[in-house]
Design a protein around this motif. Structure first.
Motif, PDB file in Angstrom:
ATOM      1  N   TYR A   1       0.836  -1.174   0.000  1.00 23.15           N
ATOM      2  CA  TYR A   1       0.000   0.000   0.000  1.00 23.15           C
ATOM      3  C   TYR A   1       0.883   1.239   0.000  1.00 23.15           C
ATOM      4  N   SER A   2       0.333   2.373  -0.360  1.00 23.91           N
ATOM      5  CA  SER A   2       1.110   3.606  -0.444  1.00 23.91           C
ATOM      6  C   SER A   2       1.092   4.334   0.896  1.00 23.91           C
ATOM      7  N   ILE A   3       2.157   5.094   1.138  1.00 22.92           N
ATOM      8  CA  ILE A   3       2.287   5.884   2.364  1.00 22.92           C
ATOM      9  C   ILE A   3       2.458   7.341   1.959  1.00 22.92           C
ATOM     10  N   ASP A   4       1.661   8.206   2.525  1.00 24.72           N
ATOM     11  CA  ASP A   4       1.724   9.619   2.188  1.00 24.72           C
ATOM     12  C   ASP A   4       3.062  10.227   2.589  1.00 24.72           C
ATOM     13  N   ALA A   5       3.540  11.150   1.774  1.00 25.60           N
ATOM     14  CA  ALA A   5       4.783  11.855   2.078  1.00 25.60           C
ATOM     15  C   ALA A   5       4.649  12.572   3.419  1.00 25.60           C
TER      16      ALA A   5
ATOM     17  N   THR B   1       4.697  11.077   6.295  1.00 24.77           N
ATOM     18  CA  THR B   1       4.181  10.175   7.325  1.00 24.77           C
ATOM     19  C   THR B   1       5.313   9.688   8.215  1.00 24.77           C
TER      20      THR B   1
END
Length: 200
Positions: free
Chosen positions: A1-5, A7
């Motif tokens: 899954y992607s992680i927001d910048a 974080t």
């Protein structure tokens, strides 16, 4: 899954065999899954970990994690299975080119017993762990190089691969990327702590 910048991630990296004791669940049952701790530890058992996110500073989070881990491991009871696997993994890291045929003999167990204990404590057998440790050994060796562009053929030989093609196949199979891409950048944080002692 992607992680927001931006974080913030606070995590724990465990030596092979520790997670089984810490989580109280077969590693094989959790392999390649993203399982929240609250699903494994209902109620009060998860409470110390929920407190980690409530702390504001990094030092407070790390202190809360250390306290929660210490409490959990102290309540885990008998860890003979994990101790054996951890000892075997350390031995494998110190002998990256040695055949695993005699591994059971070193610990007084049959090959089937060794495999069963690895499955329970790590999630897969000793041969796959050896492949991963060889990759870790490759990363460690690459981190010692002074050249800006690593010599892949030399690294393949030093890491115990049959040749550069063998290394490329293994790296792609385990990481999904080529050796050139993997080794192009800061990799010290990816190297297992086993090699910080095993190679000294």
């Amino acid at each position: 899954y992607s992680i927001d910048a931006g974080t913030e991630i606070v995590a724990v990296r465990l030596r092979p065999g520790v997670a089984h004791r810490l989580l109280g669940e077969s590693a094989k049952a959790l392999l390649n899954q993203d399982v929240p701790l609250r699903d494994l530890w209902p109620g009060h058992r998860a409470a110390p970990w929920e407190e980690v996110s409530a702390n504001r500073s990094e030092s407070e989070k790390l202190a809360a994690i250390a306290e929660a881990m210490s409490t959990r491991l102290g309540a885990c009871g008998d860890g003979k299975l994990d101790d054996l696997v951890m000892a075997a993994a350390t031995w494998m890291a110190m002998h990256p080119f040695t055949s695993l045929d005699g591994l059971g003999g070193l610990f007084g167990l049959s090959e089937r017993q060794i495999r069963r204990q690895f499955d329970e404590a790590i999630g897969y057998g000793p041969k796959k762990l050896q492949r991963i440790l060889r990759l870790q050994w490759l990363l460690w060796l690459a981190g010692q190089q002074s050249e800006p562009v690593p010599n892949l053929a030399h690294l393949a030989f030093a890491a115990g691969y049959a040749d550069q093609s063998h290394m490329t196949r293994e790296v792609v199979a385990l990481t999904g990327t080529s050796p050139k891409q993997l080794l192009n950048g800061a990799i010290s944080s990816a190297v297992s702590d086993l090699f910080k002692t095993a190679t000294s």
